[in-house]
Design a protein around this motif. Structure first.
Motif, PDB file in Angstrom:
ATOM      1  N   ARG A   9       0.701  -1.385  -0.052  1.00 54.14           N
ATOM      2  CA  ARG A   9       0.044   0.019   0.026  1.00 54.14           C
ATOM      3  C   ARG A   9       0.896   1.333  -0.009  1.00 54.14           C
ATOM      4  O   ARG A   9       0.423   2.103  -0.551  1.00 54.14           O
ATOM      5  N   ASN A  10       1.911   1.317   0.531  1.00 50.50           N
ATOM      6  CA  ASN A  10       2.812   2.433   0.685  1.00 50.50           C
ATOM      7  C   ASN A  10       3.286   2.970  -0.629  1.00 50.50           C
ATOM      8  O   ASN A  10       2.744   4.215  -1.050  1.00 50.50           O
ATOM      9  N   PRO A  11       3.959   2.151  -1.503  1.00 52.60           N
ATOM     10  CA  PRO A  11       4.337   2.485  -3.045  1.00 52.60           C
ATOM     11  C   PRO A  11       2.984   2.992  -3.597  1.00 52.60           C
ATOM     12  O   PRO A  11       3.121   3.687  -4.681  1.00 52.60           O
ATOM     13  N   LEU A  12       1.949   2.012  -3.355  1.00 53.33           N
ATOM     14  CA  LEU A  12       0.768   2.176  -4.215  1.00 53.33           C
ATOM     15  C   LEU A  12       0.026   3.661  -4.003  1.00 53.33           C
ATOM     16  O   LEU A  12      -0.287   4.538  -4.919  1.00 53.33           O
ATOM     17  N   LEU A  13       0.177   4.340  -2.614  1.00 57.41           N
ATOM     18  CA  LEU A  13      -0.081   5.402  -2.364  1.00 57.41           C
ATOM     19  C   LEU A  13       0.563   6.545  -2.978  1.00 57.41           C
ATOM     20  O   LEU A  13       0.044   7.629  -3.531  1.00 57.41           O
ATOM     21  N   VAL A  14       1.917   6.277  -3.150  1.00 60.29           N
ATOM     22  CA  VAL A  14       2.876   7.470  -3.608  1.00 60.29           C
ATOM     23  C   VAL A  14       2.692   7.255  -5.314  1.00 60.29           C
ATOM     24  O   VAL A  14       2.444   8.415  -5.930  1.00 60.29           O
ATOM     25  N   LYS A  15       2.464   6.200  -5.680  1.00 60.98           N
ATOM     26  CA  LYS A  15       2.324   6.126  -7.123  1.00 60.98           C
ATOM     27  C   LYS A  15       0.792   6.793  -7.519  1.00 60.98           C
ATOM     28  O   LYS A  15       1.085   7.389  -8.639  1.00 60.98           O
ATOM     29  N   LEU A  42      -6.944   5.770  10.386  1.00 63.29           N
ATOM     30  CA  LEU A  42      -6.541   5.431   9.077  1.00 63.29           C
ATOM     31  C   LEU A  42      -6.212   6.559   8.156  1.00 63.29           C
ATOM     32  O   LEU A  42      -5.058   6.744   7.650  1.00 63.29           O
ATOM     33  N   MET A  43      -6.936   7.784   8.301  1.00 69.45           N
ATOM     34  CA  MET A  43      -6.790   8.759   7.264  1.00 69.45           C
ATOM     35  C   MET A  43      -5.616   9.675   7.679  1.00 69.45           C
ATOM     36  O   MET A  43      -4.784   9.924   6.891  1.00 69.45           O
ATOM     37  N   GLU A  44      -5.209   9.992   9.290  1.00 70.80           N
ATOM     38  CA  GLU A  44      -4.282  10.639   9.417  1.00 70.80           C
ATOM     39  C   GLU A  44      -2.874   9.778   9.295  1.00 70.80           C
ATOM     40  O   GLU A  44      -1.898  10.628   8.788  1.00 70.80           O
ATOM     41  N   GLN A  45      -3.139   8.604   9.324  1.00 74.03           N
ATOM     42  CA  GLN A  45      -1.726   7.797   8.970  1.00 74.03           C
ATOM     43  C   GLN A  45      -1.450   7.836   7.675  1.00 74.03           C
ATOM     44  O   GLN A  45      -0.148   8.095   7.254  1.00 74.03           O
ATOM     45  N   ALA A  46      -2.291   8.061   6.739  1.00 72.81           N
ATOM     46  CA  ALA A  46      -2.021   7.999   5.413  1.00 72.81           C
ATOM     47  C   ALA A  46      -1.663   9.373   5.059  1.00 72.81           C
ATOM     48  O   ALA A  46      -0.591   9.494   4.063  1.00 72.81           O
ATOM     49  N   CYS A  47      -2.112  10.597   5.510  1.00 70.87           N
ATOM     50  CA  CYS A  47      -1.727  11.829   5.187  1.00 70.87           C
ATOM     51  C   CYS A  47      -0.286  12.109   5.811  1.00 70.87           C
ATOM     52  O   CYS A  47       0.441  12.436   5.390  1.00 70.87           O
ATOM     53  N   SER A  48      -0.017  11.422   7.011  1.00 74.96           N
ATOM     54  CA  SER A  48       1.344  11.358   7.391  1.00 74.96           C
ATOM     55  C   SER A  48       2.362  10.950   6.597  1.00 74.96           C
ATOM     56  O   SER A  48       3.464  11.258   6.552  1.00 74.96           O
ATOM     57  N   PHE A  49       1.963   9.580   6.177  1.00 74.86           N
ATOM     58  CA  PHE A  49       2.903   9.009   5.303  1.00 74.86           C
ATOM     59  C   PHE A  49       3.352   9.717   3.988  1.00 74.86           C
ATOM     60  O   PHE A  49       4.375   9.958   3.669  1.00 74.86           O
ATOM     61  N   LEU A  50       2.239  10.596   3.596  1.00 71.31           N
ATOM     62  CA  LEU A  50       2.472  11.605   2.131  1.00 71.31           C
ATOM     63  C   LEU A  50       3.473  12.684   2.557  1.00 71.31           C
ATOM     64  O   LEU A  50       4.201  12.961   2.000  1.00 71.31           O
ATOM     65  N   LEU A  51       3.307  13.226   3.766  1.00 72.55           N
ATOM     66  CA  LEU A  51       4.024  14.265   4.350  1.00 72.55           C
ATOM     67  C   LEU A  51       5.417  13.908   4.621  1.00 72.55           C
ATOM     68  O   LEU A  51       6.280  14.763   4.516  1.00 72.55           O
ATOM     69  N   CYS A  52       5.642  12.759   5.299  1.00 71.73           N
ATOM     70  CA  CYS A  52       6.982  12.354   5.672  1.00 71.73           C
ATOM     71  C   CYS A  52       7.761  11.822   4.538  1.00 71.73           C
ATOM     72  O   CYS A  52       8.975  11.295   4.778  1.00 71.73           O
ATOM     73  N   HIS A  53       7.262  11.840   3.456  1.00 74.84           N
ATOM     74  CA  HIS A  53       8.120  11.228   2.186  1.00 74.84           C
ATOM     75  C   HIS A  53       8.335  11.793   1.189  1.00 74.84           C
ATOM     76  O   HIS A  53       7.937  11.846   0.038  1.00 74.84           O
ATOM     77  N   GLN A  54       9.004  13.253   1.495  1.00 80.26           N
ATOM     78  CA  GLN A  54       9.051  14.101   0.652  1.00 80.26           C
ATOM     79  C   GLN A  54      10.146  13.870  -0.559  1.00 80.26           C
ATOM     80  O   GLN A  54      10.057  14.512  -1.546  1.00 80.26           O
ATOM     81  N   GLU A  55      10.938  12.880  -0.403  1.00 82.09           N
ATOM     82  CA  GLU A  55      11.766  12.460  -1.358  1.00 82.09           C
ATOM     83  C   GLU A  55      11.134  11.645  -2.602  1.00 82.09           C
ATOM     84  O   GLU A  55      11.575  11.568  -3.846  1.00 82.09           O
ATOM     85  N   SER A  56       9.944  11.218  -2.165  1.00 80.11           N
ATOM     86  CA  SER A  56       9.167  10.315  -2.999  1.00 80.11           C
ATOM     87  C   SER A  56       8.106  11.140  -3.648  1.00 80.11           C
ATOM     88  O   SER A  56       7.717  11.234  -4.886  1.00 80.11           O
ATOM     89  N   ILE A  57       7.583  12.226  -2.989  1.00 77.71           N
ATOM     90  CA  ILE A  57       6.402  12.969  -3.459  1.00 77.71           C
ATOM     91  C   ILE A  57       6.460  14.535  -2.951  1.00 77.71           C
ATOM     92  O   ILE A  57       6.691  14.477  -1.887  1.00 77.71           O
TER      93      ILE A  57
END
Length: 588
Positions: A3-9, A58-73
């Motif tokens: 799910r992590n790379p899928l979210l970034v993709k 769920l939602m906050e964890q997904a948002c946190s994942f997006l915000l914490c991976h600035q190198e990917s997105i």
């Protein structure tokens, strides 16, 4: 795929799609039905809500994942892309290349609701907040609409803490995040900002438009008006009269202009729904005819009791197909638009009509403008208003300015508008190309003549000149103004003057006149060719004797030089050729 790379993709895909289109009214993002893009938004929304198994947040964890991976997105780019995609397909109903079907309309509504929900879940980006910090309202509709939802939240303590924490995850310190939020609230949570916001939307829409507005234009206007009405009430409740007056001075002229513009939009929208009398779907009603109908509706739709008789009579002479469309419009109520969040109800019109039409949206937008105008007028009456007041068709708002319908000033404004409209019908829509019932023109003439016997009628006529005023009393001041206006008749093109006179013969000329001799001579020269037409077999000579009386009177004006034409006409051989309809030789 995890799910992590899928979210970034998916986030990267959304960003790329938004970047693929340039912003502006001509790009494919606005005019393309966004069903494929909706799939991406739906997947992103799903991942945000079901990123991990329950019972985690769920939602906050997904948002946190997006915000914490600035190198990917790049979250700033992703957030901006989602805002841009909010109004994808918003002008699909104006596309000249693709038919806007029911499926297309439902797709646009579906996409908007998905993206609107997604943006409600995403925390604001640093870039977005720095844009708001500049205290300049955004001009792009998607960004402005998104801001209308978020600006009130930034002033709420709960949302401030939530936003601050997510700004910190984007790289700001808590102190920097708090400072940024305080600056945003200070620069946007005031009536001055709201006034600038409504002015930017109004100015964009008062510019001349070659076609009806899109649905997004209408609900955007409705949304900003609703926001400013709340802001105005809040300002008045705090007795802040100065800010309220500033809002009026900035907003009222444009709002009044826009009322007139939306009135014309409504008439155009209704008239383009009129079916040809023959029932032939391929037959097109001529533009001149539609313009004449629109002019009649300008009086027929007036609610003032002083004009109800004229309006009802004129409407009765319109074709049944026109009356049917107008009656259907009048029977529509605005119950589908609730008092709160009414602008969202515009979107429901995309899917609840077999054939998409703007009728209910235009009607609600005009009502909202008039109510807003009434609120502004209640605050203060600025001199700049009066040149625009003829645009308002609602008695309620007019009474706030001029008093009751029985007041002198109210009557004067109403009759000024009616006289101007009647004059427009007689002068510009009396030709055969307009194809309107001649009884309409007769009723307009009767209305103008009857004003001379009513209180205030002569003053209204004087302001807009009429030949009847001179016949009633040549000593009145209005006669002098009339003479000055009639003297310009010599400048009218000969064929146009002849066409106008064929509709309405002039009465007895005035021997003792302030008008130059060239004026009756110009009328006489225009009337002469009518004799041949009247004496033709199709007309059987009806009206020729009356025409000769008029021409004789005109010929005797001034030095009587016009009788040289009359002497020629009464020669026996000339009369015989005219009666035999011979158009060769000197007679021609």
């Amino acid at each position: 795929m995890h799910r992590n790379p899928l979210l970034v993709k998916v986030a990267l895909s959304i960003t790329k799609v938004a970047k693929a289109f340039e912003r502006g009214p001509q790009n494919g993002l606005d005019s393309h039905v966004p069903l494929p893009m909706s799939r991406l938004i739906l997947i992103m929304d799903y991942l945000l809500h079901y990123f991990y198994d329950p019972p985690a947040q769920l939602m906050e964890q997904a948002c946190s994942f997006l915000l914490c991976h600035q190198e990917s997105i790049d979250y700033n780019e992703f957030y901006s892309a989602c805002i841009d995609l909010l109004l994808a397909g918003c002008r699909a109903d104006k596309s000249q290349t693709t038919k806007f079907t029911l499926l297309s309309a439902c797709s646009v509504q579906y996409h908007f609701l998905l993206t609107w929900r997604l943006l409600a879940c995403l925390p604001p980006s640093v870039q977005y907040l720095k844009l708001l910090e500049q205290a300049r309202p955004p001009t792009e509709y998607s960004l402005l609409l998104h801001s209308l939802r978020w600006l009130p939240r930034f002033a709420n303590k709960t949302f401030q803490i939530w936003t601050r924490d997510f700004l910190a995850k984007q790289g700001l310190s808590l102190k920097q995040a708090e400072t940024l939020l305080i600056a945003v609230v200070k620069n946007t949570d005031n009536i001055t900002y709201d006034a600038s916001m409504v002015r930017s939307v109004v100015e964009k829409q008062v510019l001349p438009q070659p076609e009806l507005p899109s649905l997004s234009d209408i609900y955007m206007l409705d949304a900003v008006v609703a926001k400013v009405v709340v802001s105005l009430d809040d300002t008045l409740s705090k007795s802040n009269v100065v800010d309220a007056r500033n809002l009026v001075q900035e907003s009222l002229p444009g709002v009044l202009h826009l009322i007139g513009t939306y009135t014309m939009y409504i008439r155009s929208c209704l008239l383009h729904q009129v079916k040809p009398p023959s029932g032939d779907v391929n037959m097109v009603i001529e533009p001149d005819t539609l313009q004449a109908y629109s002019c009649v509706l300008g009086i027929g739709s007036t609610h003032s009791s002083r004009l109800s008789n004229l309006g009802t009579t004129l409407m009765g002479y319109l074709p049944g197909s026109v009356r049917s469309v107008v009656e259907k419009w009048g029977s529509q109520v605005a119950t589908e638009f609730p008092a709160v969040g009414a602008w969202m109800s515009h979107l429901a019109t995309l899917s609840n009509q077999t054939v998409f039409m703007l009728n209910s949206s235009l009607k609600h937008a005009l009502h909202a403008l008039v109510r807003f105008c009434g609120n502004l007028i209640t605050v203060v009456i600025n001199n700049v208003c009066f040149s625009h007041l003829d645009c308002i068709q609602t008695v309620l708002t007019l009474e706030r300015v001029f008093g009751t319908v029985d007041s002198v000033l109210f009557t004067a404004k109403i009759y000024d508008y009616a006289i101007r409209t009647c004059y427009d019908l007689i002068i510009h829509h009396s030709g055969p190309e307009s194809a309107i019932d001649e009884a309409i023109l007769y009723e307009c003439l009767s209305f103008l003549e009857n004003q001379l016997n009513k209180p205030g009628g002569k003053e209204a006529i004087e302001r807009f000149f009429t030949d009847k005023a001179a016949e009633k009393d040549p000593t009145e001041k209005c006669y002098q103004t009339l003479c000055s206006s009639i003297s310009k008749i010599v400048e009218i093109e000969h064929t146009k003057l002849q066409q106008w006179l064929s509709k309405m013969l002039m009465g007895n000329g005035q021997e003792q006149s302030h008008i130059g001799e060239e004026v009756p001579k110009a009328i006489l020269n225009a009337l002469i060719p009518m004799g041949s037409h009247i004496l033709s077999p199709t007309s059987e000579g009806i009206g020729f004797s009356e025409l000769m009386v008029v021409m004789a009177t005109l010929a005797g004006a001034g030095s009587g030089s016009g009788h040289t034409v009359k002497t020629y006409l009464i020669q026996k051989n000339v009369l015989e050729k005219i009666q035999e309809n011979i158009t060769t030789g000197k007679v021609r």
